[in-house]
Motif scaffolding. Structure first.
Motif, mmCIF file in Angstrom:
data_model
loop_
_atom_site.group_PDB
_atom_site.id
_atom_site.type_symbol
_atom_site.label_atom_id
_atom_site.label_comp_id
_atom_site.label_asym_id
_atom_site.label_seq_id
_atom_site.Cartn_x
_atom_site.Cartn_y
_atom_site.Cartn_z
ATOM 1 N N TRP B 142 31.095 40.532 50.424
ATOM 2 C CA TRP B 142 30.469 39.198 50.399
ATOM 3 C C TRP B 142 29.226 39.200 49.515
ATOM 4 O O TRP B 142 28.926 38.231 48.825
ATOM 5 N N MET B 143 28.506 40.316 49.550
ATOM 6 C CA MET B 143 27.311 40.425 48.706
ATOM 7 C C MET B 143 27.718 40.343 47.238
ATOM 8 O O MET B 143 27.088 39.641 46.442
ATOM 9 N N ILE B 144 28.790 41.054 46.890
ATOM 10 C CA ILE B 144 29.264 41.047 45.502
ATOM 11 C C ILE B 144 29.699 39.641 45.099
ATOM 12 O O ILE B 144 29.328 39.135 44.036
ATOM 13 N N GLU B 145 30.476 38.997 45.964
ATOM 14 C CA GLU B 145 30.944 37.636 45.657
ATOM 15 C C GLU B 145 29.764 36.702 45.414
ATOM 16 O O GLU B 145 29.760 35.904 44.481
ATOM 17 N N ALA B 146 28.743 36.843 46.280
ATOM 18 C CA ALA B 146 27.567 35.978 46.141
ATOM 19 C C ALA B 146 26.825 36.282 44.843
ATOM 20 O O ALA B 146 26.360 35.373 44.148
ATOM 21 N N MET B 147 26.731 37.577 44.502
ATOM 22 C CA MET B 147 26.012 37.960 43.282
ATOM 23 C C MET B 147 26.702 37.407 42.041
ATOM 24 O O MET B 147 26.054 36.964 41.094
ATOM 25 N N VAL B 148 28.039 37.459 42.046
ATOM 26 C CA VAL B 148 28.796 36.987 40.886
ATOM 27 C C VAL B 148 28.717 35.468 40.791
ATOM 28 O O VAL B 148 28.538 34.899 39.718
ATOM 29 N N GLU B 149 28.807 34.827 41.965
ATOM 30 C CA GLU B 149 28.865 33.369 42.005
ATOM 31 C C GLU B 149 27.646 32.695 41.383
ATOM 32 O O GLU B 149 27.774 31.678 40.710
ATOM 33 N N VAL B 150 26.459 33.257 41.624
ATOM 34 C CA VAL B 150 25.256 32.605 41.098
ATOM 35 C C VAL B 150 24.997 32.935 39.633
ATOM 36 O O VAL B 150 24.046 32.417 39.053
ATOM 37 N N GLY B 151 25.825 33.802 39.028
ATOM 38 C CA GLY B 151 25.542 34.208 37.654
ATOM 39 C C GLY B 151 26.556 33.690 36.651
ATOM 40 O O GLY B 151 27.462 32.928 36.984
ATOM 41 N N GLU B 152 26.383 34.135 35.420
ATOM 42 C CA GLU B 152 27.337 33.822 34.354
ATOM 43 C C GLU B 152 28.597 34.657 34.554
ATOM 44 O O GLU B 152 28.568 35.691 35.214
ATOM 45 N N ARG B 153 29.709 34.217 33.965
ATOM 46 C CA ARG B 153 30.947 35.001 34.011
ATOM 47 C C ARG B 153 31.620 34.968 32.654
ATOM 48 O O ARG B 153 31.549 33.977 31.938
ATOM 49 N N VAL B 154 32.296 36.063 32.323
ATOM 50 C CA VAL B 154 33.125 36.059 31.128
ATOM 51 C C VAL B 154 34.549 35.777 31.597
ATOM 52 O O VAL B 154 35.022 36.407 32.544
ATOM 53 N N VAL B 155 35.201 34.792 30.965
ATOM 54 C CA VAL B 155 36.573 34.473 31.371
ATOM 55 C C VAL B 155 37.501 34.666 30.178
ATOM 56 O O VAL B 155 37.318 34.044 29.128
ATOM 57 N N PHE B 156 38.452 35.573 30.329
ATOM 58 C CA PHE B 156 39.426 35.805 29.257
ATOM 59 C C PHE B 156 40.721 35.074 29.590
ATOM 60 O O PHE B 156 41.191 35.142 30.722
ATOM 61 N N GLU B 157 41.267 34.377 28.598
ATOM 62 C CA GLU B 157 42.509 33.640 28.855
ATOM 63 C C GLU B 157 43.724 34.545 28.740
ATOM 64 O O GLU B 157 44.757 34.303 29.331
ATOM 65 N N ARG B 158 43.622 35.589 27.905
ATOM 66 C CA ARG B 158 44.779 36.476 27.753
ATOM 67 C C ARG B 158 44.326 37.918 27.580
ATOM 68 O O ARG B 158 43.144 38.186 27.397
ATOM 69 N N GLY B 159 45.291 38.837 27.657
ATOM 70 C CA GLY B 159 44.982 40.252 27.471
ATOM 71 C C GLY B 159 44.737 40.944 28.795
ATOM 72 O O GLY B 159 44.521 40.303 29.817
ATOM 73 N N THR B 160 44.812 42.282 28.762
ATOM 74 C CA THR B 160 44.537 43.070 29.953
ATOM 75 C C THR B 160 43.090 43.537 29.865
ATOM 76 O O THR B 160 42.732 44.304 28.968
ATOM 77 N N VAL B 161 42.272 43.026 30.778
ATOM 78 C CA VAL B 161 40.843 43.314 30.695
ATOM 79 C C VAL B 161 40.488 44.472 31.626
ATOM 80 O O VAL B 161 40.758 44.418 32.824
ATOM 81 N N VAL B 162 39.919 45.517 31.058
ATOM 82 C CA VAL B 162 39.543 46.696 31.837
ATOM 83 C C VAL B 162 38.048 46.944 31.647
ATOM 84 O O VAL B 162 37.401 46.319 30.812
ATOM 85 N N ASP B 163 37.511 47.849 32.459
ATOM 86 C CA ASP B 163 36.097 48.187 32.294
ATOM 87 C C ASP B 163 35.843 49.556 32.901
ATOM 88 O O ASP B 163 36.697 50.109 33.605
ATOM 89 N N MET B 164 34.676 50.107 32.617
ATOM 90 C CA MET B 164 34.312 51.411 33.183
ATOM 91 C C MET B 164 32.826 51.378 33.480
ATOM 92 O O MET B 164 32.065 50.609 32.899
ATOM 93 N N HIS B 165 32.406 52.200 34.418
ATOM 94 C CA HIS B 165 30.996 52.209 34.784
ATOM 95 C C HIS B 165 30.670 53.510 35.491
ATOM 96 O O HIS B 165 31.516 54.082 36.163
ATOM 97 N N SER B 166 29.430 53.944 35.339
ATOM 98 C CA SER B 166 28.966 55.094 36.106
ATOM 99 C C SER B 166 27.931 54.594 37.091
ATOM 100 O O SER B 166 27.175 53.670 36.780
ATOM 101 N N ILE B 167 27.898 55.196 38.280
ATOM 102 C CA ILE B 167 26.840 54.787 39.206
ATOM 103 C C ILE B 167 25.500 55.353 38.757
ATOM 104 O O ILE B 167 24.461 54.990 39.273
ATOM 105 N N GLY B 168 25.537 56.249 37.762
ATOM 106 C CA GLY B 168 24.310 56.605 37.056
ATOM 107 C C GLY B 168 23.528 57.773 37.603
ATOM 108 O O GLY B 168 23.934 58.432 38.559
ATOM 109 N N GLY B 169 22.399 58.028 36.926
ATOM 110 C CA GLY B 169 21.490 59.078 37.365
ATOM 111 C C GLY B 169 21.687 60.417 36.682
ATOM 112 O O GLY B 169 20.941 61.358 36.945
ATOM 113 N N LEU B 170 22.689 60.520 35.789
ATOM 114 C CA LEU B 170 22.969 61.804 35.143
ATOM 115 C C LEU B 170 22.520 61.780 33.681
ATOM 116 O O LEU B 170 22.986 60.949 32.908
ATOM 117 N N PRO B 171 21.641 62.693 33.269
ATOM 118 C CA PRO B 171 21.182 62.692 31.878
ATOM 119 C C PRO B 171 22.340 62.947 30.911
ATOM 120 O O PRO B 171 23.212 63.770 31.182
#
Lengths: 505, 505
Positions: B142-171
């Motif tokens: 619910w926190m995530i949904e709320a965070m996304v809802e109040v912000g901007e969004r990128v909307v793609f009409e076609r294609g397979t959209v993927v992403d990657m992320h690190s939780i961070g902290g590693l030099p």
């Protein structure tokens, strides 16, 4: 790096410097980081704030508080280097993880709070950690010792010094104004320091201020106490246990007062005022700070044990925290009521509690075996009123003060009962809100007078409460609050009525 | 009451009005209370601050942020009345008492944070409550949904959209710069948004910025992704999940990042950028955000479950978080290293991890059954470098960029081994501090190059690390840090030596 001081037209009660975004990045600093500021062979540690406007590269902004505290003036040139966060932040994190504070750690934290080096965010973490994880009795004791150590103290060379305090939160709880002179009349010394209202309609200091000056230094407190036996002063300007005020300011914003902090707050003030025997009032009630008798007993035991380790004899009284003490709420209304009691015009729970608390101190100090009776004798002899007037006069008030002289708000509105029955519950939070909306404690004459207390019988049209205000618009707002919040729960005297039909069905 | 607006020469990112002490008392207001400010038929809720100087009775001070956000100008006349605290404060208190948030409650809290109505003290309470009491998976969702809802969004009409992320902290954790073009080269769309460093020496956005512009709007992200298949942009200016930045700012001051917030931070950004398949890197190590494999597995399971409920396919990789990835730390050094890898000049863990993460996405989307092999084929064909240059060019950089073109700091100092052995431990926190002290991430060319990684054999006099800086004084400070903190633990190759005597004793 070198910076030119720029004084900013604002005041925050914290040692901080404001740097431009560029300079902060250059030094690798983020908001909340600390720096060491050096000039003229002196140095201090400050929190970093970052400005995107108003501060140019090469400037270090300081608010008037920091400028005064650290004797900085415009165009002063200082050297600023990154500095480690206060160790106290690390200790607070340990507590968050469930650990126990060491004596030196809590001392360090209280020192940092007293000297304004912790940010509001860090003080929040301290409060929340102690609320959620809790503190053991020895941790609370160390906190109290640290709080007293960094502040002023009253030191009496002779006499038996006693004190009394309520953990607070109960409207009309002004027993001290009667109990202090009763105790002083018996030859004990009682340098009573008291709070102003924060969230309530009046504190003991607010009520006393209607009749006398309450802004006294520790020297004045000592002098007056030695002269007339007692004093009733506002605690803040004394400089006793200064961390307390700063912690309470943040607690208000969190709407929290952790029980360990309540204990530390009360006992640090009493220890700082030189008392050796203390009676503590713990109002117990659904909407009070202590919610039931079991919690109250645990609280009382903890305070007595902590007191013992601080060489402070503590007695506690669990009292009714479910309805106002007396009938008056608000500074002037309360001042008038305590005078009416001392002038023997009214009796009731306010007098009984006052004599009870005074009596506890008489028993603790060995003055009487039946303390209450001893207190009553003093009271009935007229010595309580006489001593109260001496105290008022010593604090710059009118020594012939009478109840009828006290001015209360001239804008009034009375709420009447719409049905018959008896008063089953009084909502103290609602009464408090009505009184505050009417202007208390700022407008001394504002407040609420309660005509019917719990268990009293009410007929249709009987007055339930009267609102007093000094300003028409505040009276209007208070009436609105009174009409919205049901401060009184009136029940039929007959609990339930069965028809014959129901009996036979 | 009516007030005249006075704009103050300061900026705090919060909707607040500053009143004089008298006026605040008149309205019964304390710092942290809220008021409703009305003018011209509009109104907004603001936090109250109280000034003992600079604000006269009848004036309401506002900082430039509040003035702009609420379109107020000097001499505007406003009506101010007390207002209830945001409901969100009450919900945070419930969590402090161990309760679970309702969906609407967490939405309300995130809304209040996004619109700058919660004070730092209140945001602290939110963070601490979630850290200590914890959050269940549906609360995080619910926190995530709320965070996304109040912000901007990128909307793609076609294609397979993927992403990657690190939780961070590693030099040195810059695998995205290699994995993103590899994935894009296979025809997937990857609108990668990334952070700048807060407490580390470089974030993916800082490193990418050495080669291209990373300040892109959601429209630009969409356009570039559709044009060349991928983008690597800084997340903040996109306006995706704006509450995240505000929460992280306070977390930094508390030195805390609750695991539920880490999950919400990552997944809200990915959801906001339009991805349907996400690979998450979870570095595990004593000094990493996730301390051991067991915790890592729990973390991974939670993220996958939350993702499922958000219609986001999440795969996670637990990776080595005990030593830097690659050998370079700091924006330019890292940019140079990823180019060296793509130019096939160096191999090692940075390349392996990049291909591994790209491979996970190939398997998730059904592009290959052996994702790693597929990624390696693309990489070896030269398409990764080719695609990376296309992305750099689309983001305004030099499309023929080469490793040797990247300028790094020209002030250097190399630390040599004083004894023989092998590298048993590398202290990533120490490396990070050295690199930051040398000027990273502000000075792009500053950082650290690690010559010896864990398990590598060291002879006396071998270089261990080289510090790069742009400024002499920062180099000096970094050398001091390097000499104080032992970043490398070198052990004799022989673990222990027994004398014959000991064997026989």
């Amino acid at each position: 790096m070198k910076f030119r001081i720029k004084t900013l037209p604002l005041r925050t009660e914290r040692i901080a410097v404001v740097l431009s975004q560029d300079d902060a990045a250059e030094l690798g600093l983020l908001p909340g980081d600390r720096v060491k500021v050096s000039y003229d062979g002196k140095s201090f540690v400050a929190e970093v704030e970052i400005s995107q406007e108003f501060i140019s590269s090469g400037e270090a902004g300081v608010c008037t508080f920091t400028a005064e505290t650290c004797s900085l003036s415009e165009e002063c040139v200082v050297e600023i280097v990154p500095f480690a966060r206060p160790k106290s932040v690390e200790y607070i994190r340990k507590k968050l993880n469930g650990a126990k504070y060491e004596r030196e750690e809590i001392k360090d934290i209280i020192g940092s709070i007293s000297s304004d080096v912790l940010s509001d965010i860090e003080i929040s973490a301290f409060i929340l950690a102690n609320e959620i994880v809790g503190m053991q009795n020895d941790e609370i004791q160390w906190m109290i010792e640290a709080m007293v150590e960094v502040g002023e103290r009253v030191v009496f060379e002779r006499g038996t010094v006693v004190d009394m305090h309520s953990i607070g939160g109960l409207p009309g709880n002004r027993f001290s104004l009667i109990a202090v002179p009763t105790v002083a009349a018996a030859g004990l010394l009682i340098p009573k320091t008291a709070s102003r209202a924060i969230t309530t309609a009046s504190g003991t200091a607010d009520t006393m201020e209607v009749l006398a000056n309450v802004n006294l230094s520790v020297d004045e407190i000592k002098e007056i106490t030695e002269e007339v036996g007692g004093v009733i002063a506002w605690n803040a300007p004394t400089g006793i246990a200064p961390a307390d005020e700063k912690i309470i300011r943040v607690e208000y914003q969190l709407e929290l007062s952790p029980k360990p902090h309540l204990m530390a707050s009360v006992l640090s003030k009493k220890l700082g005022s030189g008392a050796r025997f203390v009676a503590i009032d713990i109002p117990v009630g659904k909407k009070a700070k202590v919610e039931n008798v079991d919690v109250g007993r645990g609280f009382a035991n903890a305070m007595m044990e902590i007191g013992r380790n601080l060489n402070l004899k503590v007695a506690t009284a669990l009292t009714d925290g479910s309805q106002p003490l007396g009938r008056a709420i608000g500074p002037a209304l309360e001042a008038r009521e305590v005078l009416e009691v001392m002038e023997r015009k009214v009796e009731g729970d306010l007098l009984e509690k006052s004599l009870g608390i005074a009596g506890i101190l008489f028993e603790m100090t060995g003055i009487a075996t039946n303390g209450y009776q001893h207190a009553r004798k003093i009271f009935e002899s007229g010595k309580t009123l006489e001593k109260f007037r001496e105290i008022v006069a010593a604090q710059g008030g009118d020594e012939s003060v009478k109840a009828e002289d006290v001015a209360v708000g001239d804008k009034t509105y009375t709420l009447h009962a719409a049905k018959e029955g008896y008063v089953r519950e009084i909502d103290i939070a609602a009464l408090n809100e009505i009184a505050r909306t009417a202007g208390a404690p700022k407008d001394k004459g504002a407040g609420v007078y309660v005509h019917k207390k719990r268990g009293e019988v009410v007929k249709v049209g009987d007055p339930l409460l009267t609102i007093y205000a000094e300003k028409e618009w505040k009276l209007d707002n208070a009436i609105e609050v009174a009409n919205t919040k049901q401060a009184f729960e009136i029940s039929g005297v007959i609990i339930e009525r069965y028809t014959m039909g129901r009996w036979w069905s």
